[in-house]
Design a protein around this motif. Structure first.
Motif, PDB file in Angstrom:
ATOM      1  N   TYR A  23       0.843  -1.205   0.000  1.00 39.88           N
ATOM      2  CA  TYR A  23       0.000   0.000   0.000  1.00 39.88           C
ATOM      3  C   TYR A  23       0.875   1.250   0.000  1.00 39.88           C
ATOM      4  O   TYR A  23       0.728   2.139  -0.852  1.00 39.88           O
ATOM      5  N   PRO A  47       4.426   7.668  -6.175  1.00 43.20           N
ATOM      6  CA  PRO A  47       4.113   9.003  -6.701  1.00 43.20           C
ATOM      7  C   PRO A  47       5.052  10.088  -6.168  1.00 43.20           C
ATOM      8  O   PRO A  47       5.458  10.970  -6.920  1.00 43.20           O
ATOM      9  N   LEU A  51      -7.002   7.060  -1.833  1.00 37.50           N
ATOM     10  CA  LEU A  51      -6.282   6.141  -0.943  1.00 37.50           C
ATOM     11  C   LEU A  51      -5.057   6.837  -0.335  1.00 37.50           C
ATOM     12  O   LEU A  51      -4.703   6.602   0.815  1.00 37.50           O
ATOM     13  N   PHE A  52      -4.416   7.697  -1.111  1.00 37.92           N
ATOM     14  CA  PHE A  52      -3.258   8.449  -0.610  1.00 37.92           C
ATOM     15  C   PHE A  52      -3.683   9.350   0.556  1.00 37.92           C
ATOM     16  O   PHE A  52      -3.116   9.263   1.641  1.00 37.92           O
ATOM     17  N   TYR A  70       0.841  12.193  -8.653  1.00 37.80           N
ATOM     18  CA  TYR A  70       0.188  11.182  -9.495  1.00 37.80           C
ATOM     19  C   TYR A  70       0.268  11.540 -10.969  1.00 37.80           C
ATOM     20  O   TYR A  70       0.455  10.686 -11.822  1.00 37.80           O
ATOM     21  N   ASN A 128      -8.632   0.515   2.538  1.00 35.88           N
ATOM     22  CA  ASN A 128      -8.064   1.282   3.641  1.00 35.88           C
ATOM     23  C   ASN A 128      -8.231   0.563   4.976  1.00 35.88           C
ATOM     24  O   ASN A 128      -7.334   0.587   5.825  1.00 35.88           O
ATOM     25  N   ALA A 145       8.217   9.977  -7.968  1.00 38.75           N
ATOM     26  CA  ALA A 145       8.076  10.565  -9.300  1.00 38.75           C
ATOM     27  C   ALA A 145       8.295  12.072  -9.247  1.00 38.75           C
ATOM     28  O   ALA A 145       8.950  12.653 -10.119  1.00 38.75           O
ATOM     29  N   THR A 154      -6.270   9.326   2.451  1.00 38.34           N
ATOM     30  CA  THR A 154      -6.929   8.702   3.598  1.00 38.34           C
ATOM     31  C   THR A 154      -6.051   7.645   4.268  1.00 38.34           C
ATOM     32  O   THR A 154      -6.491   7.003   5.226  1.00 38.34           O
ATOM     33  N   ALA A 155      -4.820   7.475   3.773  1.00 41.81           N
ATOM     34  CA  ALA A 155      -3.980   6.370   4.259  1.00 41.81           C
ATOM     35  C   ALA A 155      -3.965   6.180   5.782  1.00 41.81           C
ATOM     36  O   ALA A 155      -4.164   5.079   6.265  1.00 41.81           O
ATOM     37  N   MET A 171      -7.073   6.053  -6.359  1.00 36.35           N
ATOM     38  CA  MET A 171      -5.723   5.974  -5.816  1.00 36.35           C
ATOM     39  C   MET A 171      -5.345   7.247  -5.047  1.00 36.35           C
ATOM     40  O   MET A 171      -4.745   7.176  -3.972  1.00 36.35           O
ATOM     41  N   ILE A 226       0.801   3.403  -3.354  1.00 36.78           N
ATOM     42  CA  ILE A 226      -0.093   4.545  -3.212  1.00 36.78           C
ATOM     43  C   ILE A 226       0.656   5.819  -2.809  1.00 36.78           C
ATOM     44  O   ILE A 226       0.360   6.903  -3.292  1.00 36.78           O
ATOM     45  N   VAL A 227       1.628   5.707  -1.898  1.00 37.92           N
ATOM     46  CA  VAL A 227       2.258   6.914  -1.354  1.00 37.92           C
ATOM     47  C   VAL A 227       3.660   7.157  -1.929  1.00 37.92           C
ATOM     48  O   VAL A 227       3.939   8.226  -2.469  1.00 37.92           O
TER      49      VAL A 227
END
Lengths: 285, 276
Positions: free
Chosen positions: A30, A38, B153-154, B120, B79, A41, B156-157, B150, A34-35
């Motif tokens: 995850y 990016p 999701l970032f 993103y 999540n 990048a 609300t991680a 996505m 997800i974190v």
């Protein structure tokens, strides 16, 4: 269990519970996808730009104006939230009055309310024909489309930080020092400044830092009320979005990287202060 | 002069100041927090129920409500699974980098969602790191549902993890170890011991995560492309209506999100009453 197995099981005693591999795998997947990916990048894009171009974009007049507005408005919002937050924490902890529980619950509205909704409501309230705007206009105060509007939006979305940081510390405060000060005849205001405030200062500063950091990053609420005039009421994160829409990926990356750097710096500062606050609390009790 | 005993002067002297402070606190909270929220309903219904209903049932707004609900439905299970897994990992095991991991999970709290959106775009965009590969394989992440999910999701991680972790740490692992000793399998321990212990914190974390998921604006606005009736979530639809000068429509759409905020507040108060 045979004694032969005993040493092995004590060595592994911390891993008795199952699921280490599974939960580690889920967490890293995850976080990675997800974190981290990016964010990497963005960092790579920043490295690709090179220091000279990076500096040129960062110091361009419009970037500077946006950063200056963002920092100034966030500082204004934070000053208000610091005073209001301290007052609220004090009132909620020290006094009993009807509706106290309700007031306590109301404090969380700004965190619960989506920022776009907050921005919509605030911009309509402070518009010149709105409830607040109509009252302020005769006084010559214009909020919407000015830096004040930006500050109001930032302030609203970060109201709970100082309150929620100070409240628990104030509750746990040992009353004996205060009682001693009262016995020695100190004025209540002196007691607050010399006895209470130093004790809650670390927590207060953590709240202030979080409030400032949140204000710097606020977007949704601000774009509704600010009017978003370039060089005047355009916040840094909006400028980054505008650069993206112009397909100026370098410009967007530079601004985003600067905001990221400031955010991480503030996070580090607040973590350090939090550690200090805990030590203070541990030493005091 | 001798110092007066505490309480002798206090009642008379301290009557005024507390009342003043309480009054100021109440007034400021009313002006800055309560009125703005109440004002949303006032404006949404100012021109009558019929217009309100028409505004909410307007096809693009209705689509935005559906899309926003879909995003929340997709984000929540992921999540929750991540929140429980990471809390279990951090509460029950010691390993090098544990503190760093916790900081990394909480980083999305400190980063502006706008920055997340830009990240993103730089990853999956046309000029991004993976963008060209995605185009070659005819996969769309940006300006479509996957990108919106996505980014959500970032932002609300940490929500579920933050609520569950303190409880897991406070409760310790004795019960779980006892269950294991008695021969329960890992899943049985989780379902029969861990889950019942954390269920309220988990529920509250899920509500917070859901509220944030439906309310996310900045990050989603960067990656959604704001295509009317396609990739516009409810918060984006509010901005669109506002920019179209359909302010009543914007307020009508905003009431939906405000109701969710009220649910969060009620839940939080209930949670605190349970604890206290």
């Amino acid at each position: 269990m045979t004694p032969v197995n005993a040493p092995a099981s004590t060595r592994r005693s911390k891993r008795v519970l199952p699921g280490f591999g599974l939960t580690m795998g889920m967490t890293l997947t995850y976080l990675g996808v997800i974190v981290l990916l990016p964010v990497i990048a963005l960092v790579l894009k920043g490295a690709e730009i090179g220091p000279a171009r990076f500096f040129a974009i960062a110091t361009a007049p419009r970037t500077m104006a946006a950063l200056q507005l963002t920092l100034t408005a966030a500082a204004m919002a934070t000053v208000f939230n610091a005073v209001y937050g301290l007052l609220m924490a004090w009132v909620l902890v020290r006094y009993d009055f009807p509706g106290k529980r309700l007031l306590d619950a109301m404090v969380d509205i700004p965190f619960a309310l989506p920022t776009a909704v907050a921005g919509l409501a605030l911009s309509a309230l402070f518009a010149t024909n709105g409830w607040y705007g109509a009252l302020l206009e005769p006084l010559g105060i214009k909020v919407v489309f000015t830096i004040w509007g930006v500050a109001v939006a930032m302030s609203f979305t970060s109201i709970p930080f100082v309150i929620r940081a100070v409240q628990p510390v104030l509750e746990d405060l040992d009353p004996q020092y205060e009682q001693a000060a009262v016995t020695l005849g100190a004025h209540p205001f002196t007691i607050f400044c010399r006895v209470i405030f130093p004790a809650i200062l670390p927590a207060f500063l953590v709240g202030v830092t979080l409030s400032f950091a949140r204000s710097l990053g606020e977007f949704g609420a601000v774009v509704f009320i600010a009017g978003n005039l370039p060089m005047e009421t355009e916040i840094a994160s909006l400028l980054a979005v505008i650069r993206l829409e112009e397909y100026d990926y370098n410009g967007a990356s530079v601004i985003a990287l600067m905001l990221l750097l400031i955010a991480l710096l503030l996070l580090a500062v607040s973590n350090l202060m939090q550690a200090q606050a805990l030590r203070y609390k541990g030493g005091g009790s | 002069m001798q110092a007066p005993p505490p309480g002798a002067l206090a009642p008379r002297a301290s009557q005024f100041v507390p009342r003043l402070l309480i009054g100021v606190a109440l007034a400021l909270t009313a002006i800055f927090v309560v009125v703005p929220m109440a004002y949303i309903f006032h404006r949404a219904f100012a021109e009558g129920w019929r217009l309100f209903a028409a505004n909410v049932l307007e096809p693009n707004t209705l689509h935005a409500i559906g899309l926003t609900a879909l995003v929340a439905v997709l984000v929540l299970p992921v999540n929750i699974a991540f929140g429980i897994a990471s809390a279990w990992l951090i509460a029950r095991f010691t390993f090098p980098g544990r503190k760093l991991l916790l900081t990394l999970i909480e980083i999305p709290f400190s980063i502006s969602p706008i920055i997340a959106g830009i990240c993103y775009l730089l990853l999956y965009g046309r000029q991004g790191l993976i963008g060209p590969w995605l185009i070659a394989h005819d996969m769309q992440i940006l300006f479509a549902l996957p990108g919106i999910v996505m980014v959500t999701l970032f932002v609300t991680a940490p929500f579920v993890m933050r609520e569950v972790l303190p409880l897991m740490q406070a409760q310790g692992s004795e019960q779980e170890q006892a269950a294991l000793t008695l021969g329960a399998s890992g899943w049985q321990v989780f379902r029969r011991v861990t889950l019942p212990n954390i269920r309220w914190a988990l529920l509250y974390g899920a509500v917070l995560c859901g509220a944030r998921a439906v309310g996310e604006f900045g990050g989603v606005s960067v990656v959604s492309g704001n295509i009317r009736g396609q990739t516009n979530t409810l918060p984006l639809q509010i901005e669109l209506l506002f920019n179209d000068l359909n302010v009543t429509g914007a307020f009508a759409a905003a009431t939906m999100l405000t109701l969710i905020a009220l649910v969060v507040l009620v839940m939080k108060t209930l949670m605190e009453m349970r604890r206290g």
